[in-house]
Scaffold this active site. Structure first.
Site, PDB file in Angstrom:
ATOM      1  N   ARG A 113      -6.322  -8.734  -7.482  1.00 19.43           N
ATOM      2  CA  ARG A 113      -5.420  -8.128  -7.589  1.00 19.43           C
ATOM      3  C   ARG A 113      -5.269  -7.370  -9.474  1.00 19.43           C
ATOM      4  NH1 ARG A 113       0.893  -9.314  -5.233  1.00 19.43           N
ATOM      5  NH2 ARG A 113      -0.162  -8.389  -3.578  1.00 19.43           N
ATOM      6  N   HIS A 131      -4.012  -1.477  -0.190  1.00 17.64           N
ATOM      7  CA  HIS A 131      -3.603  -2.446  -0.637  1.00 17.64           C
ATOM      8  C   HIS A 131      -3.840  -3.109   1.050  1.00 17.64           C
ATOM      9  CE1 HIS A 131      -1.469  -6.500  -0.947  1.00 17.64           C
ATOM     10  NE2 HIS A 131      -0.261  -6.639  -0.520  1.00 17.64           N
ATOM     11  N   GLN A 145      -2.589  -6.387   3.068  1.00 14.79           N
ATOM     12  CA  GLN A 145      -1.125  -5.803   3.883  1.00 14.79           C
ATOM     13  C   GLN A 145      -2.082  -6.177   5.777  1.00 14.79           C
ATOM     14  OE1 GLN A 145       1.848  -7.546   2.829  1.00 14.79           O
ATOM     15  NE2 GLN A 145       2.333  -7.439   4.932  1.00 14.79           N
ATOM     16  N   ASP A 151       8.715   0.521   2.253  1.00 16.78           N
ATOM     17  CA  ASP A 151       8.238  -0.580   0.800  1.00 16.78           C
ATOM     18  C   ASP A 151       9.097   0.028  -0.898  1.00 16.78           C
ATOM     19  OD1 ASP A 151       6.682  -2.333  -1.321  1.00 16.78           O
ATOM     20  OD2 ASP A 151       5.306  -0.731  -1.365  1.00 16.78           O
ATOM     21  N   CYS A 165       5.887  -4.880   3.618  1.00 19.70           N
ATOM     22  CA  CYS A 165       5.490  -5.873   2.346  1.00 19.70           C
ATOM     23  C   CYS A 165       6.104  -6.736   2.084  1.00 19.70           C
ATOM     24  CB  CYS A 165       4.202  -5.046   2.145  1.00 19.70           C
ATOM     25  SG  CYS A 165       4.945  -4.553   1.081  1.00 19.70           S
ATOM     26  N   ARG A 179       0.287 -12.917   6.919  1.00 23.78           N
ATOM     27  CA  ARG A 179      -1.332 -12.547   6.081  1.00 23.78           C
ATOM     28  C   ARG A 179      -2.483 -13.959   5.926  1.00 23.78           C
ATOM     29  NH1 ARG A 179       0.371  -9.712   1.004  1.00 23.78           N
ATOM     30  NH2 ARG A 179      -1.199  -9.669   0.646  1.00 23.78           N
TER      31      ARG A 179
END
Ligand code: CP
Ligand code: NVA
Length: 303
Positions: free
Chosen positions: A104, A131, A134, A219, A259, A287
């Site tokens: 990340r 991402h 996700q 988001d 998310c 996840r």
């Protein structure tokens, strides 16, 4: 076979992605029934985090433990990565010892460079641009609750950020239409939008984008690394808040996803998380299951 990486959703075929989603549902059932399944015994994952995380760290670390393996948390603060050791050298060294690497970070190019010099699979656990992990969880959640997303309409409301770019890739790979509503200066990757103009449409009004949608997503307005822009963004994004009233304009059985982390009073209204259409916590739990399916695919199935 050459090493498979997961840097964006485009690294898999649609059939492979669907296989991972269905396997995630199965792994979830197995975990819930207490079945022990340890396909990654003695395997080690390096987790490089240059940005903060709750869900990503907990899900990957737990997934490796449940699979009988081990996950190692590496922060640039405590490794030579943070002191300027070339990414190419770091990739060669780390991948000579572990079985899979999760990163990340800010720069997507950094993850690509790492992957190019890695002997083992590299997973993008969020960059400024994408991402994909996700999206596996999001697609699993939709699949569990509503079945196939093929041919459906998804509305993205808010910032054209890393999540939004990954939704464009998902629209291609899972074959759905995507309506994006964002302020003009915060549009997603223009090249991606243009390339997929047959299924991706950009609006300036959330109401238009959401009309009749089967899934509505948003988001945060300021992503990690954009903390300095927070106040200005709150001003620019006014009018792009998802609320139960906005959801009423979507399809009758529409779902709402986020998310997380969520900022109540900004991209969502105070009451949105408590709305029955909100499935953000199922999405968060998934996840774990989706990434276990991904790890199994990269380290066992595709070998
Ligand atoms: N959604 C997500 O990636 O959460 P974290 O930042 O907590 O990992
Ligand atoms: N767009 C957000 C997602 C967090 C999971 C960020 O990059 O901070």
């Amino acid at each position: 076979m050459s090493t498979r990486h997961f840097l964006t959703l485009l690294d898999m075929t649609p059939a492979e992605l669907q296989g991972i989603i269905e396997r995630a549902v199965e792994l979830k059932r197995m975990r819930n029934e207490g079945e022990i399944y340890e396909p990654l015994k003695n395997r080690v994952m390096a987790m490089i985090f240059e940005k903060a995380s709750t869900r990503t760290r907990v899900s990957f670390e737990t997934g490796m433990a449940q699979f009988g393996g081990h996950a190692m948390f590496l922060s640039p603060r405590d490794t030579q990565l943070g002191r300027g050791e070339p990414i190419e050298d770091s990739a060669r060294v780390i991948s000579s010892m572990v079985d899979v690497v999760m990163i990340r970070t800010f720069s997507h190019a950094l993850v690509e460079t790492f992957a190019a010099h890695s002997r083992v699979p590299v997973i993008n656990a969020l960059t400024d641009d994408y991402h994909p992990c996700q999206l596996l969880a999001d697609m699993q959640t939709y699949f569990e609750l509503r079945g196939s997303i093929k041919g459906k309409t998804v509305a993205w409301v808010g910032d054209g950020n890393n999540m939004c770019n990954s939704y464009i890739n998902a629209a291609v790979q899972f074959d759905f239409n995507l309506n994006i509503a964002c302020p003009e200066d915060f549009a997603p990757n223009a090249e991606l939008v243009l390339k997929n103009a047959d299924r991706v449409r950009v609006f300036n009004s959330p109401e238009e984008a959401v009309a009749g949608a089967d899934l509505v997503c948003t988001d945060v307005w300021a992503s990690m690394g954009q903390e300095d822009e927070q106040r200005q963004r709150v001003r620019e994004f006014r009018g792009y808040q998802v609320s139960p009233a906005l959801m009423d304009q979507a399809a009758e059985d529409a779902l709402f996803m986020h998310c997380l982390p969520a900022h109540r009073g900004e991209e969502i209204s105070e009451d949105m998380m408590d709305d029955p259409r909100c499935v953000a916590f199922q999405q968060a739990e998934n996840r774990l299951h989706a990434q276990k399916a991904l790890l199994e695919f990269l380290l066992v199935t595709s070998k």
